[in-house]
Each structure stands twice: as C-alpha cells, then as structure tokens.
Write a protein that holds these residues in place. Structure first.
Motif, PDB file in Angstrom:
ATOM      1  N   VAL A  18      12.801  36.984  43.107  1.00  0.00           N
ATOM      2  CA  VAL A  18      13.247  35.877  43.961  1.00  0.00           C
ATOM      3  C   VAL A  18      14.395  35.136  43.286  1.00  0.00           C
ATOM      4  CG1 VAL A  18      11.083  35.465  45.203  1.00  0.00           C
ATOM      5  CG2 VAL A  18      11.476  34.368  42.992  1.00  0.00           C
ATOM      6  N   ALA A  19      15.321  34.695  44.085  1.00  0.00           N
ATOM      7  CA  ALA A  19      16.454  33.903  43.574  1.00  0.00           C
ATOM      8  C   ALA A  19      16.477  32.570  44.310  1.00  0.00           C
ATOM      9  CB  ALA A  19      17.765  34.646  43.798  1.00  0.00           C
ATOM     10  N   TYR A  20      16.772  31.515  43.569  1.00  0.00           N
ATOM     11  CA  TYR A  20      16.835  30.180  44.160  1.00  0.00           C
ATOM     12  C   TYR A  20      18.242  29.997  44.722  1.00  0.00           C
ATOM     13  CZ  TYR A  20      15.646  25.212  44.522  1.00  0.00           C
ATOM     14  OH  TYR A  20      15.364  23.956  44.973  1.00  0.00           O
ATOM     15  N   GLU A  21      18.348  29.966  46.030  1.00  0.00           N
ATOM     16  CA  GLU A  21      19.682  29.961  46.644  1.00  0.00           C
ATOM     17  C   GLU A  21      20.150  28.584  47.056  1.00  0.00           C
ATOM     18  OE1 GLU A  21      20.197  32.854  49.746  1.00  0.00           O
ATOM     19  OE2 GLU A  21      20.727  34.245  48.132  1.00  0.00           O
ATOM     20  N   HIS A  22      19.238  27.798  47.631  1.00  0.00           N
ATOM     21  CA  HIS A  22      19.674  26.518  48.199  1.00  0.00           C
ATOM     22  C   HIS A  22      18.832  25.379  47.638  1.00  0.00           C
ATOM     23  CE1 HIS A  22      21.988  28.950  50.890  1.00  0.00           C
ATOM     24  NE2 HIS A  22      20.913  29.536  51.367  1.00  0.00           N
ATOM     25  N   PRO A  23      19.391  24.551  46.769  1.00  0.00           N
ATOM     26  CA  PRO A  23      18.660  23.398  46.239  1.00  0.00           C
ATOM     27  C   PRO A  23      18.230  22.472  47.377  1.00  0.00           C
ATOM     28  CG  PRO A  23      20.721  23.744  45.063  1.00  0.00           C
ATOM     29  CD  PRO A  23      20.736  24.654  46.234  1.00  0.00           C
ATOM     30  N   TRP A  24      17.223  21.666  47.123  1.00  0.00           N
ATOM     31  CA  TRP A  24      16.602  20.922  48.223  1.00  0.00           C
ATOM     32  C   TRP A  24      17.570  19.963  48.896  1.00  0.00           C
ATOM     33  CZ3 TRP A  24      15.843  15.608  48.464  1.00  0.00           C
ATOM     34  CH2 TRP A  24      16.055  14.898  47.278  1.00  0.00           C
ATOM     35  N   ARG A  27      19.460  21.863  51.376  1.00  0.00           N
ATOM     36  CA  ARG A  27      18.644  22.216  52.549  1.00  0.00           C
ATOM     37  C   ARG A  27      18.430  21.005  53.452  1.00  0.00           C
ATOM     38  NH1 ARG A  27      13.648  23.781  49.997  1.00  0.00           N
ATOM     39  NH2 ARG A  27      14.625  23.326  47.999  1.00  0.00           N
ATOM     40  N   ALA A 139      28.698  35.291  45.835  1.00  0.00           N
ATOM     41  CA  ALA A 139      27.566  34.856  46.638  1.00  0.00           C
ATOM     42  C   ALA A 139      27.931  34.827  48.119  1.00  0.00           C
ATOM     43  CB  ALA A 139      27.103  33.481  46.182  1.00  0.00           C
ATOM     44  N   TYR A 215      14.729  32.133  55.782  1.00  0.00           N
ATOM     45  CA  TYR A 215      13.668  31.466  55.029  1.00  0.00           C
ATOM     46  C   TYR A 215      14.224  30.778  53.785  1.00  0.00           C
ATOM     47  CZ  TYR A 215       8.856  30.951  53.396  1.00  0.00           C
ATOM     48  OH  TYR A 215       7.649  30.444  52.991  1.00  0.00           O
ATOM     49  N   ILE A 218      14.996  27.308  54.105  1.00  0.00           N
ATOM     50  CA  ILE A 218      13.856  26.397  54.251  1.00  0.00           C
ATOM     51  C   ILE A 218      13.242  26.088  52.878  1.00  0.00           C
ATOM     52  CG2 ILE A 218      11.573  26.094  55.280  1.00  0.00           C
ATOM     53  CD1 ILE A 218      12.550  27.891  57.573  1.00  0.00           C
ATOM     54  N   THR A 219      12.932  27.151  52.114  1.00  0.00           N
ATOM     55  CA  THR A 219      12.289  26.904  50.816  1.00  0.00           C
ATOM     56  C   THR A 219      13.259  27.065  49.647  1.00  0.00           C
ATOM     57  OG1 THR A 219      11.648  29.178  50.383  1.00  0.00           O
ATOM     58  CG2 THR A 219      10.165  27.882  51.759  1.00  0.00           C
ATOM     59  N   TRP A 221      14.085  29.700  48.149  1.00  0.00           N
ATOM     60  CA  TRP A 221      13.895  30.972  47.449  1.00  0.00           C
ATOM     61  C   TRP A 221      14.157  32.141  48.375  1.00  0.00           C
ATOM     62  CZ3 TRP A 221      13.467  31.031  42.375  1.00  0.00           C
ATOM     63  CH2 TRP A 221      12.975  29.880  41.719  1.00  0.00           C
ATOM     64  N   ARG A 223      13.758  36.232  48.737  1.00  0.00           N
ATOM     65  CA  ARG A 223      13.098  37.403  48.182  1.00  0.00           C
ATOM     66  C   ARG A 223      14.074  38.575  48.153  1.00  0.00           C
ATOM     67  NH1 ARG A 223       7.385  39.649  49.967  1.00  0.00           N
ATOM     68  NH2 ARG A 223       7.472  41.564  48.789  1.00  0.00           N
TER      69      ARG A 223
ATOM     70  N   PRO B  81      22.622  31.970  43.511  1.00  0.00           N
ATOM     71  CA  PRO B  81      23.782  31.135  43.823  1.00  0.00           C
ATOM     72  C   PRO B  81      23.604  29.680  43.405  1.00  0.00           C
ATOM     73  CG  PRO B  81      23.165  32.466  45.703  1.00  0.00           C
ATOM     74  CD  PRO B  81      22.089  32.630  44.694  1.00  0.00           C
ATOM     75  N   ARG B  87      13.989  35.238  39.212  1.00  0.00           N
ATOM     76  CA  ARG B  87      12.667  35.382  38.607  1.00  0.00           C
ATOM     77  C   ARG B  87      11.916  36.560  39.197  1.00  0.00           C
ATOM     78  NH1 ARG B  87       9.780  29.676  38.674  1.00  0.00           N
ATOM     79  NH2 ARG B  87      11.591  28.306  38.506  1.00  0.00           N
ATOM     80  N   GLU B 101       8.640  23.853  47.576  1.00  0.00           N
ATOM     81  CA  GLU B 101      10.004  23.627  48.088  1.00  0.00           C
ATOM     82  C   GLU B 101       9.973  23.245  49.561  1.00  0.00           C
ATOM     83  OE1 GLU B 101      12.912  23.642  46.392  1.00  0.00           O
ATOM     84  OE2 GLU B 101      11.705  23.802  44.570  1.00  0.00           O
TER      85      GLU B 101
END
Lengths: 229, 325
Positions: A18-24, A27, A139, A215, A218-219, A221, A223, B81, B87, B101
């Motif tokens: 999983v990669a964290y794409e969009h900080p809260w 979002r 990206a 998705y 929204i979160t 992350w 996949r 990004p 992870r 999140e």
C-alpha cells in the motif's frame, strides 16, 4: 506437523503493498470543494437566470436559456444564499489545499509546467483514441497535471471575478486588470464553463481507473499502486 | 538491476540542495522514456524524503504508529506520492489504517446537514450573516464609488423604473413631509424645502441591481450625513430605518448612511424626482445594491435596534441585509 507448517506458511506471507497517496488535508479539501463546486455552479446558474446577459444595462435578449431544473435555490434570493454560503467553503478548501501543496513541496508533482506540454497530446490520444499508453515515470501524467492545475486556475479566476461582482466599490482595483466591472461577469461565467468541462472528464477517468484509485481519495492508502509494478 | 538508475539520482543530492535536485530530476523524464519499461516508477516526491520538513509532517500524522519499523525495509525504499514510504502490510493492518484515515475525513459529512430541510435554511442564514459580517468589515468608510462623466450617463429614458408593488403610490407632493424619529435631538416633520436648503451634491454613479444589471445615472440631493447632523442625530447609533409611502421599508448601517456619497436624493438628471423614481425623496447610495435604495421616503428613524426581522422588504424575503458593493 505438516499441517501446522502449512497454516503458518499461508498466513505469514499474505502481505499487501500500500502507498499513502493523499494526506488527510488534501482529501478533506478535495471532498469539500467537490460539494462546493457543485453548489456554486448550480446556484450560480440560477443567479444568472435573473439577468441572462452580459450587457451593462437591461437585457436586450437572453444570452442563453438555462433550464431551471438544473439549478439550485429556487429563486434569485435562495440561490444567492447558497452562493454566499458555499463561496467560503469553496475558497477555504482551495486555499488550504494550495498552502498545503506549497509547504510540503508536493506542488512539484501536480503543477503543470511548460515541460509537460509535449506530453499532453500523447496522453490524450491514449485516453480518447485508444493510442498506446506513453511511459510515465511520475505520480501524475502531463494530462493529469494539466487538468488538476486548470482547476486551481479556474478557482482563482472564479474567486477574483466573484469578488469584483460582489464588492465592486471596495475592490475597484481588482476590476481593472480584468477589463472592468462588466468583464468580471464574463470571466466568472467562463471559469464556470472550465469546471463544467473538467468534471465529466475527471469522473470518467475515475470510473475507468477503478475502485482502488477512488478509494485512495477516501482513506489515502492505495493498494498495489500501479507505479510500483 | 534495472532499479539502479532511479535510486542513483536519489542519492546524489547534497542534503541542502534538495530543491535544485528535484527540478533536475524533473527535466530527466524524456530521457527515461527510452529506458526499459521495467524501470520501477516512483512518486517524484520520494526525492523530498530526506528533507527534514517532510519527515516531521509524516511523524505527526502517524503519531500513533511508528511508521518505519514493522517490516524489514525493502532493499530500496520506495515512496508514494505523499512522500510516505510504501508499506507491506497484512489485511488486518490495512483495515486499521484505512479505518483511521477514514475517520479523519469524516468531518466532511457535516455538509450533509445542508440536505436536511429543517437545518438547511438556518445554515444558509448563518452563511448569509457571515458574508454580511465580512462585507461590513470590508466596507471602507471613505472609499468612494467610481463616478462617471456626463457622456457615460445612460439616457433618462433608459434608466429603468423598478418597483415592488405599484409604480406610483400616489404621494401627495404638496402636503408631503419627512417624519424624523428615534435618537435625534430635533424629531418631527421636515418639509422638502428644509432638506433642499442643505448643500446640494450632484453625482454620476452606478446603480447596481442584485439581478446583475447596472445603469449609470445622474443624481442630485443632500448628503444624508449633512441632514443627520442638521437634525441632531446620534451618529453613533447603529442603523437608520426607513419607511416608505408604498409600504416598502429598509434599514441601513450607519457607516453607509454617513458615507459622503450617500444622498437623500430629490433630483435625477437635473429635474425633480419623478413619480416612478420615488418622488419626492429617495435614498441614493452608490455603495449599496438597488433594493437598499428606498423610494417614496415617509419616515426615517435613527435607532440601535431594528424593528422586527431584518427590517428590509427584500431582506425579509431572503436577500442579504448588508447589500453592499
């Protein structure tokens, strides 16, 4: 013995990338502005119906006939209530987003720059005419950068021209660079057209790229991100 | 093997030249287009990982969970990004991460209140009040509206008649007086001649309608501030309330009333106000929208408390009270 070994083996390696794409903050800003832009467009069209023209004086003829069914607010006063409430959410979420991008330096991956120009057409050809997908090692591809950057541009134009229409006396100096008070209404309308052009394309792209892409807005992350293959 | 070109560019930067480095990278992609497609792709923000700032914001976001240590790190660290390391997690961990999140963006659901009919109107009223508050704060007491040359003024015939009920409420111009009430030293009935005895101001200003059209007209009259001083009004009061012969009613913030371009207008285009335009006396404020420009004035009242509602005909239907330009 063999059975337990099998169980532990089948449990342990089941890992998901999983990669964290969009900080809260991104979002939140995205969803607030998504709702706000919808409200601003539909209520704005109802406001436009009250004087469907760009002339300085009384309308000689209607510029365009906008069906009331796609508008919000019911009447001019109601539409203005929506417009004057959601303009704060619209501008606020935009400002938060831009500040965040600048502070984190993430603007570098989304801001459309002159060097991206040559990549736009191959990408558009891929999407709209089923051409070969150009290799992308960032990206966001050039067409995405163009689309996302243009929304910020339309947002800034909407805000500045909106300010001039809302408070032309207090912000008289802002009217001058846009050609005067009457031009603010035209630029404001055109910026709205820009959003109207962006939104369907954006929604189609989201639909084409599937659930895991949606998705991640929204979160945060995603996949199995495609850029890690 | 094919991993090498990209990480190599990651390792180059002297820690402080991070910016210059990333812009260098940015010019590279055309070259890498020719590279074999198997090259792993990175979010460009991965370049910024060494920056202390990015690391700080990461750790504050994941205060509850130390970010790096749960899995043996992959041979080459890879970043999404948002400059977070990619992870490898178990389905359970992924569920927990997603849930946490998801909660962070939950506040957006508050906007759903606008879809509930009972809450909608109060919320929109709060929005309108907030906008009015901002508009009042932005109002420049000495900032004048643009004035125009005579050649820019619309011909009289083109200046629209706007009314809400009747075009001519049949004012008895001979016996008309302006009733003055409220926080003033000299309340009572004032004749038009008494108002006209004060210094006259003539101005070419823009009349802007809330509908979106506007027209430049020629207006003559007495400064409202002059008249208020003449009647000994309390200029620290908050509002001027106005009642009209046609039962229209309005209220104006004192800052706007005292604005040098705010007129008790008795002339348009050099002639006495005609019946359609509010004879014999109307408000004319180039810093307000058209619906604030009450016509056929009958009573004015200096006050600190508005008499019921917003005290404005259209404002009580839902337009904003300040109506400023």
């Amino acid at each position: 013995m063999a059975a337990t070994a099998n169980v532990t083996e089948s449990k342990a390696p089941e890992l998901i990338t999983v990669a964290y794409e969009h900080p809260w903050l991104v979002r939140i800003a995205h969803w607030l502005s998504a709702v706000a832009v919808f409200v601003m467009i539909t209520s704005g069209l109802r406001i436009f119906i009250a004087f469907p023209s760009f002339g300085p004086k009384l309308p000689e003829k209607d510029f365009i006939d906008i069906p009331k069914a796609i508008t919000l607010g019911g009447w001019l006063g109601g539409a203005l209530q929506w417009h004057f409430t959601f303009m704060w959410i619209f501008v606020g979420s935009g400002v938060v987003y831009v500040i965040y991008q600048v502070v984190t330096g993430h603007w570098r991956q989304v801001l459309f720059m002159p060097r991206d120009i040559k990549g736009v057409w191959p990408m558009a050809r891929h999407y709209f005419f089923f051409g070969k997908k150009p290799p992308v090692d960032a990206a966001y591809n050039p067409l995405q950068k163009l689309a996302y950057t243009s929304t910020i541009f339309f947002g800034v134009v909407s805000m500045l021209t909106g300010i001039v229409m809302y408070k032309p006396v207090q912000f008289w100096w802002l009217a001058w660079p846009m050609g005067g008070f009457h031009y603010a209404r035209i630029w404001h309308f055109l910026a709205m057209c820009g959003f109207v052009a962006f939104i369907p394309g954006h929604l189609i792209m989201v639909a084409l790229h599937g659930w895991k892409n949606f998705y991640s807005m929204i979160t945060g992350w995603k996949r199995d991100p495609e850029y890690l293959e | 093997m094919s991993d090498e070109p990209q990480p190599a560019s990651d390792e180059q930067p002297e820690p402080k030249a991070a910016e210059g480095d990333s812009s260098q990278n940015a010019t590279e992609p055309p070259v890498q287009e020719e590279a074999p497609p198997a090259v792993p792709r990175f979010g460009p923000a991965g370049d910024e990982q060494p920056e202390p700032k990015a690391a700080e914001s990461d750790s504050s976001q994941n205060a509850t969970q130390p970010p790096v240590q749960e899995e043996p790190p992959p041979a080459v660290p890879r970043f999404g990004p948002a400059s977070e390391p990619v992870r490898e997690v178990t389905p359970g961990e992924r569920r927990r991460m997603n849930r946490r999140e998801l909660l962070k963006v939950a506040p957006v659901v508050v906007l759903g209140a606008f879809a509930i009919p009972k809450l909608r109107d109060p919320l929109l009223m709060r929005g309108l009040e907030f906008s009015d508050w901002a508009a009042g704060a932005l109002f420049g007491r000495h900032r004048r509206a643009q004035t125009f040359s005579d050649s820019e003024v619309a011909p009289f015939e083109r200046f629209p008649y706007n009314y809400y009920d009747v075009a001519d409420p049949d004012v008895d111009l001979e016996r008309w007086t302006l009733t003055v009430e409220g926080l003033v030293q000299r309340p009572g009935e004032y004749k038009l001649e008494q108002i006209q005895a004060l210094p006259k101001v003539v101005q070419n200003t823009r009349h802007v309608c809330v509908e979106g059209w506007d027209v430049i007209g020629n207006f003559g009259g007495t400064r409202a501030s002059d008249f208020l001083r003449a009647i000994g009004a309390d200029l620290t009061a908050r509002y001027l309330e106005l009642e009209c012969v046609d039962d229209y009613y309005e209220s104006i913030d004192m800052a706007t009333v005292l604005h040098p371009q705010t007129l008790f207008c008795y002339e348009m285009y050099g002639k006495p106000l005609d019946r359609g335009h509010g004879a014999p006396l109307r408000l004319q404020m180039p810093t307000k929208l058209g619906y604030k420009q009450a016509k056929y004035l009958d009573t004015i009242r200096v006050t600190n408390v508005l008499k019921g509602g917003k005290h404005g005909y259209w404002e009580d239907q839902g337009y904003d009270w300040f109506g400023g330009l």
